[in-house]
Design a protein around this motif. Structure first.
Motif, PDB file in Angstrom:
ATOM      1  N   HIS A   1      11.019  -2.655  -4.264  1.00 40.95           N
ATOM      2  CA  HIS A   1      10.927  -2.558  -2.808  1.00 40.95           C
ATOM      3  C   HIS A   1      12.192  -1.894  -2.259  1.00 40.95           C
ATOM      4  O   HIS A   1      13.307  -2.224  -2.677  1.00 40.95           O
ATOM      5  CB  HIS A   1      10.764  -3.965  -2.213  1.00 40.95           C
ATOM      6  N   PRO A   2      12.052  -0.956  -1.312  1.00 37.75           N
ATOM      7  CA  PRO A   2      13.237  -0.233  -0.820  1.00 37.75           C
ATOM      8  C   PRO A   2      14.228  -1.123  -0.080  1.00 37.75           C
ATOM      9  O   PRO A   2      15.409  -0.763   0.029  1.00 37.75           O
ATOM     10  CB  PRO A   2      12.642   0.827   0.121  1.00 37.75           C
ATOM     11  N   VAL A   3      13.797  -2.281   0.445  1.00 41.99           N
ATOM     12  CA  VAL A   3      14.687  -3.177   1.191  1.00 41.99           C
ATOM     13  C   VAL A   3      14.925  -4.474   0.436  1.00 41.99           C
ATOM     14  O   VAL A   3      16.058  -4.939   0.299  1.00 41.99           O
ATOM     15  CB  VAL A   3      14.106  -3.480   2.591  1.00 41.99           C
TER      16      VAL A   3
ATOM     17  N   GLY B   1       4.855   5.413  -5.582  1.00 39.74           N
ATOM     18  CA  GLY B   1       5.282   5.225  -6.955  1.00 39.74           C
ATOM     19  C   GLY B   1       6.408   4.220  -7.103  1.00 39.74           C
ATOM     20  O   GLY B   1       7.300   4.397  -7.947  1.00 39.74           O
ATOM     21  N   GLU B   2       6.408   3.167  -6.287  1.00 40.61           N
ATOM     22  CA  GLU B   2       7.466   2.168  -6.342  1.00 40.61           C
ATOM     23  C   GLU B   2       7.232   1.117  -7.423  1.00 40.61           C
ATOM     24  O   GLU B   2       8.099   0.264  -7.641  1.00 40.61           O
ATOM     25  CB  GLU B   2       7.612   1.488  -4.977  1.00 40.61           C
ATOM     26  N   LEU B   3       6.075   1.138  -8.077  1.00 40.83           N
ATOM     27  CA  LEU B   3       5.827   0.176  -9.151  1.00 40.83           C
ATOM     28  C   LEU B   3       6.556   0.621 -10.415  1.00 40.83           C
ATOM     29  O   LEU B   3       6.640   1.819 -10.718  1.00 40.83           O
ATOM     30  CB  LEU B   3       4.326   0.060  -9.439  1.00 40.83           C
ATOM     31  N   LEU B   4       7.079  -0.343 -11.139  1.00 43.45           N
ATOM     32  CA  LEU B   4       7.705  -0.052 -12.433  1.00 43.45           C
ATOM     33  C   LEU B   4       7.394  -1.191 -13.386  1.00 43.45           C
ATOM     34  O   LEU B   4       6.883  -2.241 -12.987  1.00 43.45           O
ATOM     35  CB  LEU B   4       9.213   0.160 -12.274  1.00 43.45           C
ATOM     36  N   LEU B   5       7.690  -0.954 -14.658  1.00 39.78           N
ATOM     37  CA  LEU B   5       7.396  -1.941 -15.694  1.00 39.78           C
ATOM     38  C   LEU B   5       8.665  -2.392 -16.394  1.00 39.78           C
ATOM     39  O   LEU B   5       9.555  -1.587 -16.663  1.00 39.78           O
ATOM     40  CB  LEU B   5       6.424  -1.357 -16.734  1.00 39.78           C
ATOM     41  N   HIS B   6       8.711  -3.702 -16.637  1.00 41.72           N
ATOM     42  CA  HIS B   6       9.694  -4.253 -17.563  1.00 41.72           C
ATOM     43  C   HIS B   6       8.933  -4.649 -18.830  1.00 41.72           C
ATOM     44  O   HIS B   6       7.713  -4.903 -18.780  1.00 41.72           O
ATOM     45  CB  HIS B   6      10.397  -5.466 -16.954  1.00 41.72           C
ATOM     46  N   TYR B   7       9.637  -4.701 -19.925  1.00 45.85           N
ATOM     47  CA  TYR B   7       8.971  -4.943 -21.203  1.00 45.85           C
ATOM     48  C   TYR B   7       9.666  -6.099 -21.924  1.00 45.85           C
ATOM     49  O   TYR B   7      10.899  -6.206 -21.919  1.00 45.85           O
ATOM     50  CB  TYR B   7       8.999  -3.684 -22.081  1.00 45.85           C
TER      51      TYR B   7
ATOM     52  N   ARG C   1       0.840  -1.205   0.000  1.00 46.74           N
ATOM     53  CA  ARG C   1       0.000   0.000   0.000  1.00 46.74           C
ATOM     54  C   ARG C   1       0.875   1.255   0.000  1.00 46.74           C
ATOM     55  O   ARG C   1       0.634   2.205  -0.762  1.00 46.74           O
ATOM     56  CB  ARG C   1      -0.913   0.015   1.233  1.00 46.74           C
ATOM     57  N   THR C   2       1.882   1.222   0.867  1.00 45.03           N
ATOM     58  CA  THR C   2       2.778   2.376   0.938  1.00 45.03           C
ATOM     59  C   THR C   2       3.545   2.550  -0.367  1.00 45.03           C
ATOM     60  O   THR C   2       3.688   3.672  -0.889  1.00 45.03           O
ATOM     61  CB  THR C   2       3.761   2.194   2.108  1.00 45.03           C
ATOM     62  N   GLY C   3       4.056   1.442  -0.908  1.00 44.20           N
ATOM     63  CA  GLY C   3       4.810   1.517  -2.159  1.00 44.20           C
ATOM     64  C   GLY C   3       3.965   2.002  -3.316  1.00 44.20           C
ATOM     65  O   GLY C   3       4.457   2.738  -4.197  1.00 44.20           O
ATOM     66  N   LEU C   4       2.697   1.623  -3.320  1.00 41.66           N
ATOM     67  CA  LEU C   4       1.803   2.069  -4.394  1.00 41.66           C
ATOM     68  C   LEU C   4       1.630   3.582  -4.344  1.00 41.66           C
ATOM     69  O   LEU C   4       1.623   4.257  -5.382  1.00 41.66           O
ATOM     70  CB  LEU C   4       0.456   1.355  -4.251  1.00 41.66           C
TER      71      LEU C   4
END
Length: 767
Positions: free
Chosen positions: A549-551, A520-526, A514-517
């Protein structure tokens, strides 16, 4: 050591076993020296060994009862019951020793001595101990049970009062204290007779050894008292020699009752149900006969006896009226409340009750396991074939499981497609065999009118006491184990104490996600998708979500998406993915790389009526045409609400978006829904593609699926292309698009940008 043997018998500690052996030997000796008149005359009334023998036979049962009270596994209320009983018996033994030592030699004997209060203390211990034992096993009793107790106790007291009241007489010069003491013994014995039979009635005439020995012991004691008082009143001298062994036999039976393993309440057997109805009627008829005898023999029946008999008859009448009025309604209510209407199995309520009963007072050495069984993908059956077919399938599953598991396992339907199993006296190995038997029973297809269906299941097992000693803990851990079996596709898993750690991990992951969302901690690979042609032109890229994830670093979707789905966060996740994908697609187009991006949808998205508008808004925000975005769904997306999903897919396709079915070939109804779905592409699952160059069956599936897709006007995309041999096979079969590690691995946008430029440059360079 104590515990259950494999046969289910209760093993006594060695010192207790030795004490019971000694008690039995002394009883035999007492019978030999007391009962035969010739032996009694030969030994004489003043035989000193007789006093020691009698005192020992009174004291030994008392000590055995007290020893049972302070066993470590004894419950608080049960300990109090046996302590009261044992204390009363000790007091009785001390009183007897005092009388033999100091009172018996006196001539004449005083009417009231210090032995009397010691003897009389036995009765309060009996009454209180009985009530505590009764309350410990029957915390709630129905009105009919109370009436049974009143009938039985009043009837027993009425008949007991006849011989006892005959002994109550006040001789000239008798003091008030002597009269009270003289009356206390018969009154106490009358009350004891009523308590014994009444308590047995309140238990529903249970036939477990503890109650039978308790009733037998107190009955023998009361009968011995009655015979003694009557013979004493008749001035019989000497008294019959068998009276003394009768007392000690009664005390020995009570000691034996204390060391019986209490049985847990089970469903009342038919024979006992008849007894609970027939015995009160027998007692009422006996009391009626007693009253008729008293009216025939005028003044032959004491008033107390008449009143007690009348109470028993009145209670019997009320019992009959109550039974007639409520029997049918009670039976229906009980059956409906504890039976699943669809399958006829016990329902969740009865399952919980039985598990609670099995756990109550269970020692750690006695095994018990509980399992939860959940059918895999049953929702798809309901949505594909209708709830009528699903209900019929559940009935067949219940019948097959019942036949496979037998009567030694409590099988219940807990709701939906979930079943519960309580396995008394089964350890882990036995529970594993039972679980595998259940899974084996489900292997054969279930033949219904519409279709033959194969059903798989996942089972989670929790073992007592390792995984918990109370009902909520065991059920929670079995539930976690069941989901572990479902996630790992192992079909059967044991809790093994893992659930607390896993539950904490899930909760921690959810809160961090929830905190990461929000950060803006989500990213995409293609991952690129290329045409199956010699030039391998790039036709698009699939966006694959990652969590930075920061850890923990880069976290893959199988570690957080199921948690997000269960927490209702997929709308936010998809909105973030759409924004990231459209933004990156805009950047690529600005850089001259004209590619489209495919985004995976969750089942939740296709239940949201506003979702098509949100997709259009994302495209407008970055100035992209609909052809820049492809949407991928799995077959299971349609299983929650097929009608709503179809409407939304039709609306999305009408906007100009391409729709692809991901993981094609892994669902229940792969062929049936293709006629209805508004889709453009089929993505053939990697399970078939990866082996098509070595496995003839996989090759046949790929080739036939390509032909099917083309005949329906669909483009076929093959996933999991790992090498050139597979790519060559796909080209030979006429496959349209391919993706996999053999072409390019998923990567961040900057690295994919470099790959796209290099690949484009190679295409433009003449061979």
């Amino acid at each position: 050591m104590t515990g259950r043997t494999h046969a289910g018998t209760w093993q006594l500690p060695r010192p207790v076993f030795a004490a019971f052996v000694m008690l039995g030997v002394l009883l035999l000796v007492q019978i030999v020296v007391e009962v035969p008149p010739a032996v009694r005359r030969w030994l004489g009334e003043d035989w000193f060994g007789g006093e020691i023998l009698t005192d020992t036979l009174y004291l030994l049962p008392a000590l055995l009862v007290l020893a049972r009270a302070w066993r470590p596994e004894t419950g608080r209320r049960e300990r109090a019951a046996w302590t009261l009983l044992g204390t009363g018996l000790v007091s009785y033994a001390v009183g007897n020793g005092y009388w033999y030592t100091w009172i018996r030699p006196l001539d004449p004997e005083p009417l009231v001595t210090f032995a009397d209060p010691l003897w009389l203390m036995l009765y309060p211990g009996f009454y209180a101990g009985l009530m505590l034992l009764l309350k410990d096993r029957l915390p709630r009793m129905s009105p009919s049970a109370w009436l049974d107790g009143v009938i039985a106790s009043a009837c027993a007291a009425a008949f007991a009062s006849l011989p006892f009241l005959a002994t109550v007489a006040a001789e000239p010069g008798t003091t008030m204290l002597a009269l009270i003491v003289n009356f206390s013994y018969p009154a106490a014995d009358i009350a004891l007779a009523g308590c014994v039979l009444g308590a047995w009635a309140l238990t529903g005439w249970r036939t477990e050894p503890m109650w039978l020995l308790m009733v037998a012991g107190m009955t023998l004691f009361t009968v011995a008292d009655a015979v003694y008082l009557v013979e004493l009143f008749r001035a019989v001298d000497p008294l019959p020699g068998w009276i003394e062994p009768l007392w000690t036999l009664g005390l020995a039976a009570i000691a034996g009752a204390a060391w019986q393993r209490p049985e847990r309440r089970r469903q009342r057997q038919t024979g006992r149900m008849w007894a609970s109805v027939a015995l009160p009627a027998v007692f009422a008829c006996a009391c009626m006969t007693l009253l008729l005898y008293g009216s025939w023999q005028y003044s032959a029946l004491p008033r107390v006896s008449s009143v007690l008999a009348a109470v028993a008859i009145s209670a019997a009448v009320l019992r009959m009226l109550l039974t007639v009025r409520t029997a049918e309604a009670l039976a229906d209510a009980r059956r409906e409340a504890r039976t699943d209407d669809l399958t006829g199995l016990p329902n969740r309520r009865l399952f919980v009750e039985r598990l609670q009963e099995e756990l109550h007072g269970r020692p750690a050495q006695q095994p018990l396991t509980v399992a939860l069984l959940d059918l895999d993908r049953f929702k798809e059956v309901n949505d594909s074939f209708g709830h009528d077919v699903g209900d019929r399938l559940l009935q067949l599953v219940a019948a097959r499981l019942s036949g496979a598991l037998g009567d030694h396992v409590v099988l219940a339907r807990l709701g939906g497609d979930e079943f519960g199993l309580v396995m008394p006296d089964q350890g882990e190995e036995e529970a594993r065999e039972t679980g595998l038997a259940a899974l084996e029973a489900l292997r054969a297809p279930f033949v219904l009118d519409e279709v033959a269906l194969h059903v798989d299941a996942s089972i989670g097992v929790a073992a007592f006491p390792r995984d918990g000693a109370d009902r909520p803990t065991m059920l929670r851990r079995a539930d976690v184990a069941m989901y572990a079996a479902k996630s790992a596709h192992t079909r059967l898993a044991f809790a093994a104490g893992r659930d607390d750690e896993e539950a904490r991990h899930r909760l921690t992951t959810l809160e961090e996600f929830r905190t990461g969302l929000s950060r803006g901690e989500l990213l995409l690979h293609y991952q690129p998708q290329v045409a199956v042609t010699p030039g391998r032109e790039v036709v698009g890229l699939e966006a694959l979500i990652r969590w930075n994830h920061p850890v923990r670093g880069l976290v893959f979707p199988d570690s957080f998406l199921p948690i997000a789905e269960s927490a209702g966060l997929m709308d936010l996740v998809t909105a973030e993915v759409l924004d990231l994908a459209c933004r990156q697609c805009r950047e690529w187009r600005n850089a001259g790389l004209d590619v489209s991006v495919a985004v995976n949808l969750s089942p939740t998205n296709l239940l949201d009526p506003a979702f098509p508008a949100r997709v259009a808004e994302a495209l407008d925000r970055y100035g992209l045409p609909p052809s820049a975005l492809d949407l991928e769904i799995t077959e299971g997306v349609l299983m929650k609400d097929a009608d709503t999903s179809l409407r939304l897919l039709t609306a999305l396709r009408a906007q100009g978006l391409r729709i692809a079915v991901d993981d094609y070939g892994t669902g229940y109804s792969s062929l049936s829904y293709l006629q209805r779905l508004p889709v453009d592409d089929l993505k053939l699952d990697r399970a078939f593609v990866g082996a098509c160059d070595t496995d003839p069956r996989s090759a046949a599936i790929v080739q036939s699926t390509v032909g099917l897709a083309h005949s329906l006007g669909l483009r076929i995309i093959a996933e999991g292309v790992e090498n050139e041999e597979v790519f060559a096979c796909l080209a030979a079969y006429g496959c349209d698009v391919a993706q996999g590690y053999g072409i390019a691995r998923p990567a961040p946008a900057d690295r994919v940008t470099e790959w796209l430029r290099d690949h484009t440059a190679r295409l433009r360079t003449p061979a």
